[in-house]
Design an enzyme around this catalytic site. Structure first.
Site, PDB file in Angstrom:
ATOM      1  N   SER A 159      -3.916 -42.970  18.060  1.00 18.67           N
ATOM      2  CA  SER A 159      -2.801 -42.762  16.812  1.00 18.67           C
ATOM      3  C   SER A 159      -3.257 -41.542  15.892  1.00 18.67           C
ATOM      4  CB  SER A 159      -2.786 -44.011  15.955  1.00 18.67           C
ATOM      5  OG  SER A 159      -1.651 -44.005  15.246  1.00 18.67           O
ATOM      6  N   HIS A 194     -14.622 -41.525  11.366  1.00 19.35           N
ATOM      7  CA  HIS A 194     -15.731 -41.396  10.574  1.00 19.35           C
ATOM      8  C   HIS A 194     -15.302 -40.821   9.107  1.00 19.35           C
ATOM      9  CE1 HIS A 194     -18.720 -42.499  13.619  1.00 19.35           C
ATOM     10  NE2 HIS A 194     -17.658 -42.034  14.610  1.00 19.35           N
ATOM     11  N   ASP A 208     -12.572 -36.868  16.413  1.00 22.41           N
ATOM     12  CA  ASP A 208     -12.089 -35.902  17.739  1.00 22.41           C
ATOM     13  C   ASP A 208     -10.366 -36.024  18.000  1.00 22.41           C
ATOM     14  OD1 ASP A 208     -14.528 -35.582  18.251  1.00 22.41           O
ATOM     15  OD2 ASP A 208     -14.401 -36.414  20.381  1.00 22.41           O
TER      16      ASP A 208
END
Length: 281
Positions: free
Chosen positions: A248, A145, A88
């Site tokens: 980050s 992921h 995200d």
């Protein structure tokens, strides 16, 4: 505050000391004080706790436990795509690597060799290939992921600076992603090698992978490398591969070949884990 002043201030701030302090606060188990900090953060950044596997803010023992919270099963379905978005966040930049030059912002670029800790042979595998830089803001889900299935072959810890990686800093600090502290994860996939680079930043307490744990716990200042030729770390598309303890950027490199990014993607646009990132055509 002007962009120029905000960037200048970062050159002057004691970034290492601030990051160490933030890491200690984030890992502290301070009971009611921790819960108050989490409530403040959720309200300040409008974090959607309805998507969290555990929405009870008082149940998190530390801020880090909250920050790296899991999502509910099913809230990020995986698209049918060759490459899915691994996080995200927001799109910093994406596109073609020009030789070894990776576009950072208007007037700013960095080389793949510099990004990968000076390993010219590794960088050469991505000459004229493709890249994507994705920024994770404080409100985002902070686990990373796999964009596609891959077998881990190497991991490299590259020490460096700790500038912020927000869009303002990306516009103002030359070679930002290739000068900040970072963890380079090299995979072999069905279409060849690919790389995920976890880029550190100011107050990012640490970066962790699912196979190693916290990679930069000591911040020794020395480049470190691990090899995984035995193939014991094999991950499927969508599997968690790492996480940031405070937010980050992730930089991805893919080799030269026919790759078409999602036509709806634009720099600055929001993205979600599991959506289409690119298709091989």
């Amino acid at each position: 505050m002007s962009d120029r002043f905000a960037v200048l201030l970062q050159y002057l701030l004691p970034k290492q000391a601030l990051t160490l302090l933030a890491g200690r606060v984030a890992s502290a188990q301070a009971g009611a004080l921790t819960t108050r900090l989490i409530h403040w953060f959720v309200n300040r950044y409008q974090v959607n706790m309805a998507e969290a596997a555990n929405p009870d803010m008082a149940s998190y023992a530390s801020f880090n436990d909250f920050f790296t919270r899991a999502l509910k099963v099913g809230v990020r379905p995986l698209a049918a795509a060759d490459l899915i978005c691994p996080v995200d966040g927001a799109i910093s930049q994406f596109g073609r690597i020009e030789g070894q030059q990776i576009f950072q912002a208007k007037g700013q670029a960095f080389s793949s060799t510099a990004l990968l800790g000076g390993d010219a042979a590794l960088a050469a595998q991505f000459d004229n290939g493709h890249f994507a830089n994705l920024y994770l803001s404080p409100r985002d889900y902070h686990r990373i992921h796999m964009p596609c299935a891959g077998r881990l072959t190497r991991m490299i810890y590259v020490p460096g600076d700790l500038f912020s990686v927000n869009p303002t800093t990306a516009r103002g600090v030359p070679g930002l992603f290739a000068r900040n502290e970072r963890v380079v994860c090299v995979f072999e996939g069905v279409s060849g090698p690919f790389v995920l680079v976890l880029v550190g930043a100011t107050i990012v307490g640490s970066m962790a992978t699912t196979w190693h744990g916290v990679v930069n716990a000591t911040r020794s200042g020395k480049l470190s490398e691990w090899h995984y030729e035995d193939g014991r770390v094999a991950l499927k598309q969508g599997d968690e591969m790492g996480r940031f303890l405070l937010g980050s950027t992730v930089v991805m490199l893919f080799p030269k070949g026919p790759l078409q990014f999602n036509p709806t993607w634009q720099p600055g646009g929001a993205v979600r884990l599991g959506e289409v990132m690119a298709q091989r055509v």
